[in-house]
Design a protein around this motif. Structure first.
Motif, PDB file in Angstrom:
ATOM      1  N   PRO A   7      42.229 110.145  15.905  1.00 52.54           N
ATOM      2  CA  PRO A   7      43.697 110.244  15.928  1.00 52.54           C
ATOM      3  C   PRO A   7      44.397 109.388  14.881  1.00 52.54           C
ATOM      4  O   PRO A   7      45.570 109.597  14.597  1.00 52.54           O
ATOM      5  CB  PRO A   7      44.055 109.781  17.345  1.00 52.54           C
ATOM      6  N   SER A   8      43.684 108.463  14.280  1.00 56.86           N
ATOM      7  CA  SER A   8      44.299 107.634  13.242  1.00 56.86           C
ATOM      8  C   SER A   8      44.255 108.295  11.869  1.00 56.86           C
ATOM      9  O   SER A   8      44.861 107.803  10.916  1.00 56.86           O
ATOM     10  CB  SER A   8      43.607 106.271  13.173  1.00 56.86           C
ATOM     11  N   ALA A   9      43.547 109.423  11.765  1.00 55.73           N
ATOM     12  CA  ALA A   9      43.377 110.085  10.467  1.00 55.73           C
ATOM     13  C   ALA A   9      44.420 111.161  10.216  1.00 55.73           C
ATOM     14  O   ALA A   9      44.373 111.839   9.194  1.00 55.73           O
ATOM     15  CB  ALA A   9      41.986 110.700  10.376  1.00 55.73           C
ATOM     16  N   VAL A  10      45.367 111.324  11.137  1.00 57.76           N
ATOM     17  CA  VAL A  10      46.379 112.377  11.004  1.00 57.76           C
ATOM     18  C   VAL A  10      47.772 111.761  10.974  1.00 57.76           C
ATOM     19  O   VAL A  10      47.977 110.616  11.381  1.00 57.76           O
ATOM     20  CB  VAL A  10      46.284 113.383  12.169  1.00 57.76           C
ATOM     21  N   ALA A  11      48.722 112.552  10.475  1.00 61.45           N
ATOM     22  CA  ALA A  11      50.135 112.191  10.586  1.00 61.45           C
ATOM     23  C   ALA A  11      50.679 112.886  11.828  1.00 61.45           C
ATOM     24  O   ALA A  11      50.552 114.105  11.976  1.00 61.45           O
ATOM     25  CB  ALA A  11      50.898 112.636   9.338  1.00 61.45           C
ATOM     26  N   TRP A  12      51.267 112.130  12.718  1.00 60.66           N
ATOM     27  CA  TRP A  12      51.798 112.673  13.958  1.00 60.66           C
ATOM     28  C   TRP A  12      53.220 113.175  13.727  1.00 60.66           C
ATOM     29  O   TRP A  12      54.058 112.456  13.176  1.00 60.66           O
ATOM     30  CB  TRP A  12      51.778 111.604  15.043  1.00 60.66           C
ATOM     31  N   ARG A  13      53.483 114.419  14.170  1.00 62.59           N
ATOM     32  CA  ARG A  13      54.804 115.021  13.984  1.00 62.59           C
ATOM     33  C   ARG A  13      55.530 115.061  15.325  1.00 62.59           C
ATOM     34  O   ARG A  13      54.990 115.549  16.327  1.00 62.59           O
ATOM     35  CB  ARG A  13      54.676 116.429  13.417  1.00 62.59           C
ATOM     36  N   LEU A  14      56.749 114.572  15.310  1.00 60.96           N
ATOM     37  CA  LEU A  14      57.605 114.616  16.482  1.00 60.96           C
ATOM     38  C   LEU A  14      58.769 115.552  16.194  1.00 60.96           C
ATOM     39  O   LEU A  14      59.530 115.337  15.243  1.00 60.96           O
ATOM     40  CB  LEU A  14      58.125 113.218  16.823  1.00 60.96           C
ATOM     41  N   GLU A  15      58.923 116.594  17.019  1.00 62.40           N
ATOM     42  CA  GLU A  15      59.949 117.596  16.757  1.00 62.40           C
ATOM     43  C   GLU A  15      60.266 118.351  18.038  1.00 62.40           C
ATOM     44  O   GLU A  15      59.359 118.784  18.746  1.00 62.40           O
ATOM     45  CB  GLU A  15      59.472 118.570  15.688  1.00 62.40           C
TER      46      GLU A  15
END
Length: 290
Positions: A7-15
């Protein structure tokens, strides 16, 4: 929520899904993420639609509240919306200073849109990239950036835009940025998408920050022969690796003279524009406005 293997290897998107969502819905997304995603895995955040982005400021306070847990956060992109969701000049922000203060280890901050955007001068030792994409960047934000102390900043992008979309910055407002006193590590400077591109070019011609740059970006604006000639008449630019002037209004002769004056420099002169004429008046437009 299904977590990726790392989970640290991705960019988390909040929308949120609805453009008119209740303000609490976005706050609920942040709360859910804090509960379900390991705090040390949150390295990058992309904020999309938060609900009525055309009139309601992006609620950065929800991100500020998570700062004590998200100590590994290094990159944030505020307002990653397309024009189909909301025109860039309508994207609404408030004061984002608190976000920088809450995350002293943040390295990258990109902000799209500038309606209502505010920033206070701040010292931040971690930031390496700062970008403001706008159809009209407020003069107060430009002045604040120039007054900041950002010793690690290597890249700065300012899309000045047009006055009729809130881009009211003048050359005096750019003085702090062009002096570069608070930007000792700066290597890439973009003062682009500018209605005042000719005046920017003339100011850059004598700006103290220029000798330390590797890349200079004056693209997407209304640069004419006057501005290009002022730029070439100033301090040497042959130390640059790249000069970006794409989307310009230069004559072929002047464009050729820019290339000839800068051997060894990668000069981007693509996307040559032709002014519009109406009722005897000439109109030139930036690449990004509304």
């Amino acid at each position: 929520m299904t977590l990726p293997d790392d989970p640290s290897a991705v960019a988390w998107r909040l929308e949120v899904e609805d453009f008119d969502a209740d303000p609490e819905e976005f706050a609920g997304l942040v709360t859910a993420m804090r509960e379900q995603v390991p705090a040390d895995a949150v390295r990058a955040l992309v904020i999309g639609e938060w609900g009525e982005a055309y009139e309601r400021p992006l609620p950065v306070e929800a991100l500020v509240e998570a700062a004590g847990e998200w100590t590994g956060l290094r990159a944030v992109f505020l307002a990653d919306l397309t024009y189909e969701q909301c025109e860039i000049s309508w994207l609404t922000h408030g004061d984002i200073t608190g976000l920088l203060a809450a995350y002293p280890s943040l390295e990258v901050l990109w902000v799209r849109g500038a309606q209502g955007l505010r920033l206070e001068p701040i010292r931040h030792t971690g930031l390496r990239e700062l970008q403001f994409e706008s159809g009209g960047l407020p003069a107060g934000v430009v002045r604040a950036v120039g007054a900041c102390d950002l010793p690690a900043l290597q890249r700065l992008d300012l899309w000045l835009g047009r006055q009729d979309y809130g881009g009211d910055a003048g050359i005096d407002d750019l003085a702090g940025v062009l002096a570069g006193a608070g930007l000792p590590a700066l290597r890439h400077l973009a003062v682009c998408n500018a209605e005042i591109a000719d005046a920017v070019a003339a100011a850059v011609a004598t700006a103290p920050v220029v000798p330390r740059l590797k890349a200079l970006d004056l693209s997407k604006g209304v640069l004419t022969d006057e501005g290009a000639k002022a730029l070439l008449a100033g301090q040497p630019l042959t130390h640059l690796a790249r000069l970006d002037l794409h989307h310009h209004f230069l004559s072929e002769e002047t464009a050729a003279s820019v290339v000839a004056a800068l051997p060894g420099v990668e000069v981007d002169l693509t996307d040559r524009q032709v002014p519009d004429e109406y009722n005897g008046r000439v109109y030139r437009f930036t690449a990004v406005g509304e």
